[in-house]
Design a protein around this motif. Structure first.
Motif, PDB file in Angstrom:
ATOM      1  N   GLU A  93      11.464   6.168 -14.477  1.00 49.71           N
ATOM      2  CA  GLU A  93      10.677   5.356 -13.570  1.00 49.71           C
ATOM      3  C   GLU A  93       9.342   4.992 -14.023  1.00 49.71           C
ATOM      4  N   PHE A  94       8.778   5.978 -14.588  1.00 48.84           N
ATOM      5  CA  PHE A  94       7.477   5.802 -15.226  1.00 48.84           C
ATOM      6  C   PHE A  94       7.376   4.377 -16.165  1.00 48.84           C
ATOM      7  N   GLU A  95       8.246   4.666 -17.247  1.00 51.59           N
ATOM      8  CA  GLU A  95       8.367   3.687 -18.293  1.00 51.59           C
ATOM      9  C   GLU A  95       9.080   2.357 -17.741  1.00 51.59           C
ATOM     10  N   LEU A  96       9.750   2.405 -16.794  1.00 47.91           N
ATOM     11  CA  LEU A  96      10.154   1.047 -16.217  1.00 47.91           C
ATOM     12  C   LEU A  96       9.405   0.567 -14.857  1.00 47.91           C
ATOM     13  N   SER A  97       8.000   0.805 -15.200  1.00 40.60           N
ATOM     14  CA  SER A  97       7.272   0.359 -13.795  1.00 40.60           C
ATOM     15  C   SER A  97       6.244  -0.771 -14.371  1.00 40.60           C
ATOM     16  N   SER A  98       6.577  -1.432 -15.532  1.00 36.53           N
ATOM     17  CA  SER A  98       5.536  -2.345 -15.800  1.00 36.53           C
ATOM     18  C   SER A  98       5.862  -3.867 -15.169  1.00 36.53           C
ATOM     19  N   PRO A  99       4.820  -4.606 -14.792  1.00 37.84           N
ATOM     20  CA  PRO A  99       5.103  -5.829 -14.288  1.00 37.84           C
ATOM     21  C   PRO A  99       5.442  -6.918 -14.937  1.00 37.84           C
ATOM     22  N   ASP A 100       5.551  -6.675 -16.389  1.00 40.72           N
ATOM     23  CA  ASP A 100       6.129  -7.602 -17.536  1.00 40.72           C
ATOM     24  C   ASP A 100       7.332  -7.405 -17.866  1.00 40.72           C
ATOM     25  N   PRO A 101       8.411  -8.503 -17.531  1.00 39.71           N
ATOM     26  CA  PRO A 101       9.749  -8.191 -17.670  1.00 39.71           C
ATOM     27  C   PRO A 101      10.341  -7.918 -19.257  1.00 39.71           C
ATOM     28  N   GLN A 102       9.420  -8.677 -20.266  1.00 34.57           N
ATOM     29  CA  GLN A 102       9.842  -8.255 -21.607  1.00 34.57           C
ATOM     30  C   GLN A 102       9.447  -6.910 -21.947  1.00 34.57           C
ATOM     31  N   GLU A 103       8.383  -6.412 -21.505  1.00 36.23           N
ATOM     32  CA  GLU A 103       7.928  -5.003 -21.500  1.00 36.23           C
ATOM     33  C   GLU A 103       8.887  -3.975 -20.974  1.00 36.23           C
ATOM     34  N   LEU A 104       9.527  -4.572 -19.875  1.00 35.32           N
ATOM     35  CA  LEU A 104      10.451  -3.208 -19.186  1.00 35.32           C
ATOM     36  C   LEU A 104      11.641  -3.324 -20.161  1.00 35.32           C
ATOM     37  N   ILE A 105      12.281  -4.468 -20.652  1.00 34.94           N
ATOM     38  CA  ILE A 105      13.338  -4.430 -21.588  1.00 34.94           C
ATOM     39  C   ILE A 105      13.279  -3.654 -22.671  1.00 34.94           C
ATOM     40  N   THR A 106      12.004  -3.685 -23.445  1.00 34.71           N
ATOM     41  CA  THR A 106      11.688  -2.979 -24.442  1.00 34.71           C
ATOM     42  C   THR A 106      11.485  -1.376 -24.270  1.00 34.71           C
ATOM     43  N   LYS A 330      19.984   1.111 -13.530  1.00 36.72           N
ATOM     44  CA  LYS A 330      19.671   1.001 -12.120  1.00 36.72           C
ATOM     45  C   LYS A 330      18.361   0.772 -11.859  1.00 36.72           C
ATOM     46  N   LEU A 331      17.549   1.617 -12.778  1.00 38.21           N
ATOM     47  CA  LEU A 331      15.835   1.385 -12.594  1.00 38.21           C
ATOM     48  C   LEU A 331      15.496   0.201 -13.032  1.00 38.21           C
ATOM     49  N   LEU A 332      16.028  -0.141 -14.364  1.00 36.08           N
ATOM     50  CA  LEU A 332      15.878  -1.554 -14.964  1.00 36.08           C
ATOM     51  C   LEU A 332      16.020  -2.702 -13.729  1.00 36.08           C
ATOM     52  N   SER A 333      17.173  -2.723 -13.177  1.00 40.96           N
ATOM     53  CA  SER A 333      17.706  -3.604 -12.163  1.00 40.96           C
ATOM     54  C   SER A 333      16.376  -3.543 -10.759  1.00 40.96           C
ATOM     55  N   ASN A 334      15.993  -2.370 -10.525  1.00 35.16           N
ATOM     56  CA  ASN A 334      14.912  -2.352  -9.455  1.00 35.16           C
ATOM     57  C   ASN A 334      13.804  -3.005  -9.835  1.00 35.16           C
ATOM     58  N   ALA A 335      13.423  -2.619 -11.185  1.00 37.76           N
ATOM     59  CA  ALA A 335      12.244  -3.128 -11.565  1.00 37.76           C
ATOM     60  C   ALA A 335      11.932  -4.546 -11.842  1.00 37.76           C
ATOM     61  N   LEU A 336      13.065  -5.109 -12.164  1.00 38.61           N
ATOM     62  CA  LEU A 336      13.194  -6.354 -12.621  1.00 38.61           C
ATOM     63  C   LEU A 336      13.325  -7.327 -11.285  1.00 38.61           C
ATOM     64  N   SER A 337      13.901  -6.750 -10.275  1.00 38.33           N
ATOM     65  CA  SER A 337      14.147  -7.138  -9.034  1.00 38.33           C
ATOM     66  C   SER A 337      12.629  -7.466  -8.323  1.00 38.33           C
ATOM     67  N   LYS A 338      11.747  -6.203  -8.149  1.00 38.51           N
ATOM     68  CA  LYS A 338      10.506  -6.275  -7.610  1.00 38.51           C
ATOM     69  C   LYS A 338       9.482  -7.347  -8.177  1.00 38.51           C
ATOM     70  N   ASN A 339       9.888  -7.582  -9.548  1.00 37.41           N
ATOM     71  CA  ASN A 339       8.944  -8.445 -10.242  1.00 37.41           C
ATOM     72  C   ASN A 339       9.398 -10.106 -10.026  1.00 37.41           C
TER      73      ASN A 339
END
Length: 339
Positions: A93-106, A330-339
């Motif tokens: 969750e901590f790693e997948l909390s960035s507002p930048d989609p590309q950073e989330l994927i990386t 699941k966490l990546l989906s949540n993070a991308l949807s928030k952004n």
């Protein structure tokens, strides 16, 4: 297909082989299976399992190891998945909390690799139909021009084009203004079609410049779409059964380098729901014959946009890897949807 006794022995054998990488003998199965069976009975069951193609004997005097078919039956029927520890979930969750989609994927690719110690892969979401917002030509040298392309989703791409003739700064400004005035808001396919119809009415020099700009724009988008982020591929060098086969390892790293076939596999996985597991040759791609790939799709606002997963040896701890892949998706989906 298998009675309960054979299933327990196969499950015990696969788990032990995954754990220590050594062929499993009848004595080990007698101690660890929890079944009150004589060594002779266990050998008979092992012989039946071998005849059915679930296990093989790598050497005449050794124990048995699972085959691709044995792994498949184990994963589909016998596997008990281990839920992630809360600490692992919080780390994700901590790693997948960035507002930048590309950073989330990386970060997602990195976490998949770190948690499994194999190669983590994330397919970048396919770019939907994008409209063109703004284009600008800037002179670099006599016949080299920088094209700055801005799309409707805010993506900025820079491309250098080489022209047959030199253009003055004023000519480039005029071309930029014309392009933006007439084509802003159109998709790139619409721009291409309109240019094809209208270029005949322009001056020859302008025609060449516009054509080069559109070619550069298309290349910029092609470079950006269908990409896949890979992390931790060097972890596979530490896997005994992979590192000892230099030829197979070289082919595997060529897959990581070229990525085209890998993207195709991930794209095919995107059409199915839930966790997908490809064991050995099931991927249909020869360099992955000695590997397994565990994948899951991820979403943005309820719509599937990509696939992520892990590539490792067939002798992987599936009960650990599967929940890691599932939770990351699941966490990546949540993070991308928030952004």
């Amino acid at each position: 297909m298998l009675d309960k006794r054979a299933q327990i022995l196969l499950k015990t054998l696969v788990e032990h082989y995954i754990s220590d990488g050594q062929p499993v003998g009848s004595r080990t199965l007698s101690k660890c299976s929890g079944l009150d069976l004589s060594p002779a009975t266990i050998r008979n069951v092992m012989s039946d399992l071998e005849e059915l193609g679930f296990i093989i004997s790598p050497h005449t005097s050794a124990g048995r190891i699972p085959t691709q078919r044995g792994y498949r039956f184990f994963v589909d029927t016998l596997l008990t998945v281990q839920p992630l520890h809360q600490q692992q979930i919080e780390r994700l969750e901590f790693e997948l909390s960035s507002p930048d989609p590309q950073e989330l994927i990386t970060n997602a690719a990195g976490m998949l690799s770190n948690l499994t110690q194999f190669a983590g892969i994330v397919m970048v979401p396919k770019r939907k139909t994008v409209s063109f917002r703004h284009l600008e030509f800037l002179p670099l040298s006599e016949k080299r021009i920088l094209v700055i392309i801005v799309t409707s989703d805010g993506n900025v791409q820079n491309r250098i084009i080489i022209t047959e003739k030199s253009y003055s700064a004023s000519e480039l400004t005029q071309a930029s203004n014309y392009f933006n005035q007439h084509y802003a808001g159109n998709t790139f396919e619409q721009v291409k079609q309109r240019l094809h119809d209208e270029l005949k009415q322009m001056q020859a020099d302008m025609t060449r410049l516009m054509g080069a700009a559109m070619e550069a724009s298309s290349k910029a988008l092609d470079d950006d779409k269908d990409a896949v982020v890979i992390a931790g591929e060097r972890n596979l060098l530490q896997v005994d059964e992979l590192s000892t086969n230099v030829g197979s390892l070289r082919k595997l790293f060529e897959v990581f380098e070229r990525r085209t076939s890998l993207m195709q596999l991930l794209d095919n996985s995107q059409r199915a729901e839930g966790i997908q597991i490809f064991i050995g040759g099931e991927s249909g791609y020869l360099p992955l014959d000695e590997c397994s790939m565990v994948t899951a799709t991820y979403e943005t606002n309820g719509q599937t946009v990509g696939t992520l997963g892990v590539i490792g040896p067939t002798r992987m701890a599936y009960e650990r890897v599967i929940p890691i892949v599932d939770m990351t998706a699941k966490l990546l989906s949540n993070a991308l949807s928030k952004n």
